[in-house]
Design a protein around this motif. Structure first.
Motif, PDB file in Angstrom:
ATOM      1  N   ALA A 192       7.721  -6.691   0.357  1.00 52.95           N
ATOM      2  CA  ALA A 192       7.658  -7.672  -0.732  1.00 52.95           C
ATOM      3  C   ALA A 192       6.396  -7.483  -1.558  1.00 52.95           C
ATOM      4  CB  ALA A 192       7.706  -9.096  -0.175  1.00 52.95           C
ATOM      5  N   LEU A 193       5.291  -7.116  -0.900  1.00 51.39           N
ATOM      6  CA  LEU A 193       4.034  -6.892  -1.621  1.00 51.39           C
ATOM      7  C   LEU A 193       4.194  -5.809  -2.686  1.00 51.39           C
ATOM      8  CD1 LEU A 193       1.418  -7.066   1.278  1.00 51.39           C
ATOM      9  CD2 LEU A 193       1.432  -8.496  -0.761  1.00 51.39           C
ATOM     10  N   PHE A 194       5.036  -4.816  -2.389  1.00 49.80           N
ATOM     11  CA  PHE A 194       5.256  -3.749  -3.374  1.00 49.80           C
ATOM     12  C   PHE A 194       6.365  -4.118  -4.357  1.00 49.80           C
ATOM     13  CE2 PHE A 194       2.859  -1.580  -0.163  1.00 49.80           C
ATOM     14  CZ  PHE A 194       2.028  -0.764  -0.907  1.00 49.80           C
ATOM     15  N   LEU A 253      -0.769  -6.508   8.736  1.00 55.23           N
ATOM     16  CA  LEU A 253      -0.257  -6.441   7.365  1.00 55.23           C
ATOM     17  C   LEU A 253      -1.295  -5.813   6.432  1.00 55.23           C
ATOM     18  CD1 LEU A 253       1.922  -7.208   5.249  1.00 55.23           C
ATOM     19  CD2 LEU A 253       0.680  -9.341   4.916  1.00 55.23           C
ATOM     20  N   SER A 289       7.187  -9.142   4.549  1.00 54.94           N
ATOM     21  CA  SER A 289       6.006  -9.364   3.721  1.00 54.94           C
ATOM     22  C   SER A 289       5.479  -8.057   3.142  1.00 54.94           C
ATOM     23  CB  SER A 289       4.914 -10.065   4.536  1.00 54.94           C
ATOM     24  OG  SER A 289       4.653  -9.342   5.719  1.00 54.94           O
ATOM     25  N   LEU A 290       5.541  -6.975   3.913  1.00 58.26           N
ATOM     26  CA  LEU A 290       4.994  -5.690   3.433  1.00 58.26           C
ATOM     27  C   LEU A 290       5.798  -5.105   2.258  1.00 58.26           C
ATOM     28  CD1 LEU A 290       2.779  -3.560   3.808  1.00 58.26           C
ATOM     29  CD2 LEU A 290       4.285  -2.376   5.362  1.00 58.26           C
ATOM     30  N   ILE A 304       1.169 -14.159  -0.231  1.00 58.54           N
ATOM     31  CA  ILE A 304       2.100 -13.825   0.848  1.00 58.54           C
ATOM     32  C   ILE A 304       1.413 -14.001   2.204  1.00 58.54           C
ATOM     33  CG2 ILE A 304       3.269 -11.864   1.937  1.00 58.54           C
ATOM     34  CD1 ILE A 304       4.324 -11.081  -0.753  1.00 58.54           C
ATOM     35  N   ALA A 362       8.064   3.133  -3.771  1.00 61.92           N
ATOM     36  CA  ALA A 362       7.017   2.396  -3.050  1.00 61.92           C
ATOM     37  C   ALA A 362       7.626   1.324  -2.164  1.00 61.92           C
ATOM     38  CB  ALA A 362       6.043   1.776  -4.049  1.00 61.92           C
ATOM     39  N   LEU A 408       6.803 -16.616  -2.381  1.00 64.99           N
ATOM     40  CA  LEU A 408       7.373 -15.901  -1.237  1.00 64.99           C
ATOM     41  C   LEU A 408       6.625 -16.272   0.034  1.00 64.99           C
ATOM     42  CD1 LEU A 408       8.011 -12.294  -2.594  1.00 64.99           C
ATOM     43  CD2 LEU A 408       9.683 -14.087  -2.155  1.00 64.99           C
ATOM     44  N   PHE A 433      -4.464 -13.197  -5.205  1.00 66.55           N
ATOM     45  CA  PHE A 433      -3.263 -13.853  -4.695  1.00 66.55           C
ATOM     46  C   PHE A 433      -2.022 -12.985  -4.669  1.00 66.55           C
ATOM     47  CE2 PHE A 433      -5.903 -17.433  -4.705  1.00 66.55           C
ATOM     48  CZ  PHE A 433      -5.375 -18.226  -3.691  1.00 66.55           C
ATOM     49  N   VAL A 434      -2.104 -11.787  -5.264  1.00 68.55           N
ATOM     50  CA  VAL A 434      -0.986 -10.863  -5.081  1.00 68.55           C
ATOM     51  C   VAL A 434      -0.788 -10.656  -3.577  1.00 68.55           C
ATOM     52  CG1 VAL A 434      -0.221  -8.490  -5.441  1.00 68.55           C
ATOM     53  CG2 VAL A 434      -1.381  -9.697  -7.276  1.00 68.55           C
ATOM     54  N   VAL A 462       0.060   2.213   3.090  1.00 69.24           N
ATOM     55  CA  VAL A 462       1.191   2.495   2.203  1.00 69.24           C
ATOM     56  C   VAL A 462       0.685   2.662   0.773  1.00 69.24           C
ATOM     57  CG1 VAL A 462       3.380   1.641   1.294  1.00 69.24           C
ATOM     58  CG2 VAL A 462       2.830   1.285   3.691  1.00 69.24           C
ATOM     59  N   ALA A 491       2.881 -11.821 -10.677  1.00 67.20           N
ATOM     60  CA  ALA A 491       2.907 -11.295  -9.311  1.00 67.20           C
ATOM     61  C   ALA A 491       2.260 -12.277  -8.337  1.00 67.20           C
ATOM     62  CB  ALA A 491       2.182  -9.948  -9.253  1.00 67.20           C
ATOM     63  N   GLN A 492       1.181 -12.935  -8.789  1.00 62.04           N
ATOM     64  CA  GLN A 492       0.481 -13.847  -7.889  1.00 62.04           C
ATOM     65  C   GLN A 492       1.300 -15.102  -7.620  1.00 62.04           C
ATOM     66  OE1 GLN A 492      -3.972 -13.681  -8.108  1.00 62.04           O
ATOM     67  NE2 GLN A 492      -3.542 -13.241 -10.231  1.00 62.04           N
ATOM     68  N   GLY A 549       4.228 -14.067  -5.461  1.00 61.25           N
ATOM     69  CA  GLY A 549       3.700 -13.804  -4.122  1.00 61.25           C
ATOM     70  C   GLY A 549       3.472 -15.086  -3.343  1.00 61.25           C
ATOM     71  N   ARG A 603       2.428   8.368  -7.178  1.00 61.27           N
ATOM     72  CA  ARG A 603       2.368   7.963  -8.589  1.00 61.27           C
ATOM     73  C   ARG A 603       1.617   8.998  -9.403  1.00 61.27           C
ATOM     74  NH1 ARG A 603       2.324   1.547  -8.368  1.00 61.27           N
ATOM     75  NH2 ARG A 603       4.559   1.471  -7.942  1.00 61.27           N
ATOM     76  N   ILE A 610       7.023  -7.021  -5.654  1.00 62.44           N
ATOM     77  CA  ILE A 610       6.591  -7.938  -6.720  1.00 62.44           C
ATOM     78  C   ILE A 610       5.582  -7.274  -7.636  1.00 62.44           C
ATOM     79  CG2 ILE A 610       6.984  -9.991  -5.323  1.00 62.44           C
ATOM     80  CD1 ILE A 610       3.969 -10.164  -4.875  1.00 62.44           C
ATOM     81  N   ASN A 611       5.239  -6.019  -7.384  1.00 64.79           N
ATOM     82  CA  ASN A 611       4.100  -5.450  -8.089  1.00 64.79           C
ATOM     83  C   ASN A 611       4.284  -4.046  -8.677  1.00 64.79           C
ATOM     84  OD1 ASN A 611       1.597  -6.079  -9.002  1.00 64.79           O
ATOM     85  ND2 ASN A 611       0.504  -5.313  -7.225  1.00 64.79           N
ATOM     86  N   PRO A 612       5.520  -3.603  -9.007  1.00 69.84           N
ATOM     87  CA  PRO A 612       5.620  -2.253  -9.584  1.00 69.84           C
ATOM     88  C   PRO A 612       5.070  -2.209 -11.004  1.00 69.84           C
ATOM     89  CG  PRO A 612       7.744  -3.309  -9.642  1.00 69.84           C
ATOM     90  CD  PRO A 612       6.836  -4.223  -8.881  1.00 69.84           C
ATOM     91  N   ALA A 649       7.415   1.162   1.859  1.00 66.72           N
ATOM     92  CA  ALA A 649       6.861  -0.035   2.504  1.00 66.72           C
ATOM     93  C   ALA A 649       7.878  -0.635   3.476  1.00 66.72           C
ATOM     94  CB  ALA A 649       6.460  -1.068   1.454  1.00 66.72           C
ATOM     95  N   VAL A 702       1.424   5.671  -1.847  1.00 68.19           N
ATOM     96  CA  VAL A 702       2.036   5.366  -3.142  1.00 68.19           C
ATOM     97  C   VAL A 702       1.198   5.895  -4.296  1.00 68.19           C
ATOM     98  CG1 VAL A 702       2.642   3.472  -4.708  1.00 68.19           C
ATOM     99  CG2 VAL A 702       3.379   3.407  -2.326  1.00 68.19           C
TER     100      VAL A 702
END
Lengths: 181, 190
Positions: A121-123, B145, A118-119, B131, A166, A104, B126-127, B152, A97-98, A101, B160, A125-127, A170, B156
């Motif tokens: 995308a943050l979710f 952001l 970007s928002l 970005i 998610a 991207l 860095f997650v 969000v 993910a890092q 990220g 979950r 790349i990370n499910p 987002a 979530v």
């Protein structure tokens, strides 16, 4: 006179306590950065440097950018990463993910991906977050072995549903992000 | 000789690119991170993380009305005060059937606050920061952001928790509902 010394002593003691706690907090902060943040920064700099300088970056940009610059693409990315077979493999240390990220991020900087993506995308790349850690995490919560047996597949299946949800949330929450001015 | 020199140069160039990237990260992220980490560490020290134990006992009660406490307030407090991975120890106050859902909810919150509270998971910064670095290079502010990621994230983790609780209940029901003869068939299918 006696009351005054007692007061002074109490003030001195509490100030000393606060300063001591702050100093210790600073020491902890430096240690965290040295141990956890800097090594990863060096690692990611090496990976990104090689990717950018060698031209692999352009290839990744061509495949990843179209996926990450539309809502459908991001959902597809989410579904792939959330597959119960893949998610525990992609989880450890959030390394994948890092790296994705950061890639991207550089594509956003180059203008290939609009900043408001970007928002989501943050979710996207990370499910898979924590999918590698379910048995350990449950053990930390002192769960019975039977709970772990049920819990692992339950969380993995749940991510198939909540991962894309998610990303969609987002996506809608990103309206107005970096487009107002 | 010339060719060798050029080769050496391009070899070094491969890493110079990474070094430049590293310096940008170093000056852009580390100073603020250090000061912020110091502040939050001190804050946690003053408040005392043992206090949320009491809250966890309260939040563990069954019932629909406790859903937001179980899968929103408790994971947020646990992740903020105990950070990754100690936050998951809060699960010990919950009944077994809620534990997977609580874990799912808590682990999903170790990244969304990173823009504002990087202390929750500095090793996986860095997650978010990867970005965010791209936006910084476009001279865009990060506050918007960071706060949206956090908000969000809250929605979530609640979803979950609820979904995973339901799935866990179905799977546990199947397990206890199945008779001894069916159990082997169930096991074979799984």
């Amino acid at each position: 006179m006696k009351g005054l010394t007692a007061l002074l002593e109490r003030i001195g003691r509490s100030v000393g306590g606060i300063v001591g706690a702050l100093y210790q907090a600073g020491r902890d902060a430096v240690e965290t950065v040295l141990r956890n943040v800097l090594p990863f920064m060096v690692f990611i700099s090496l990976v990104i440097g090689i990717i950018n300088a060698s031209g692999i970056g352009d290839f990744i940009a061509e495949t990843l950018s179209p996926l990450a610059s539309s809502a459908i693409g991001l959902i597809i990315l989410t579904v792939i990463v959330a597959l119960p077979v893949l998610s525990p493999l992609l989880g450890p240390g959030a390394v994948i993910a890092q790296i994705i990220g950061t890639l991207l991020g550089s594509e956003i900087a180059r203008g290939n991906i609009p900043p408001q993506y970007s928002l989501p995308a943050l979710f996207a790349i990370n499910p898979q977050v924590g999918c590698d850690f379910i048995p350990v995490g449950l053990a930390l919560g002192e769960a019975e072995p039977e709970t772990v047996e049920v819990g692992v597949p339950a969380v993995l299946f749940s991510r198939m549903i909540t991962g894309p949800i998610a990303t969609v949330i987002a996506y809608f929450a990103s309206f107005g992000l970096y487009s107002g001015d | 000789m010339d060719a060798l020199a050029r080769l050496a140069e391009s070899f070094i160039g491969l890493f110079q690119e990474g070094a430049d990237f590293f310096v940008a990260l170093l000056t852009g992220i580390i100073p603020l991170l250090l000061v912020l980490l110091t502040f939050v560490n001190a804050l946690i020290r003053f408040i005392g993380p043992e206090r949320i134990d009491r809250f966890a006992v309260f939040a563990a009660r069954p019932g629909i009305t406790f859903l937001p406490l179980r899968y929103l307030v408790l994971p947020v407090l646990a992740v903020f005060f105990l950070t990754n991975p100690m936050a998951y120890t809060m699960g010990r106050f919950l009944p077994e059937r809620y534990k997977p859902a609580f874990y799912d909810s808590a682990v999903s919150f170790v990244h969304p606050p990173l823009g504002i509270f990087p202390h929750v998971n500095p090793g996986e910064l860095f997650v978010y920061a990867g970005i965010a670095a791209g936006l910084t290079r476009l001279d865009l502010p990060l506050g918007d952001l960071a706060i949206r990621y956090l908000l969000v994230g809250l929605v979530v983790i609640l979803i979950r928790g609820i979904v995973t609780e339901a799935i866990t209940a179905i799977m546990m029901g199947r397990r206890t509902g199945a008779g001894s003869s069916e159990e082997t068939a169930e096991g074979a299918r799984a």
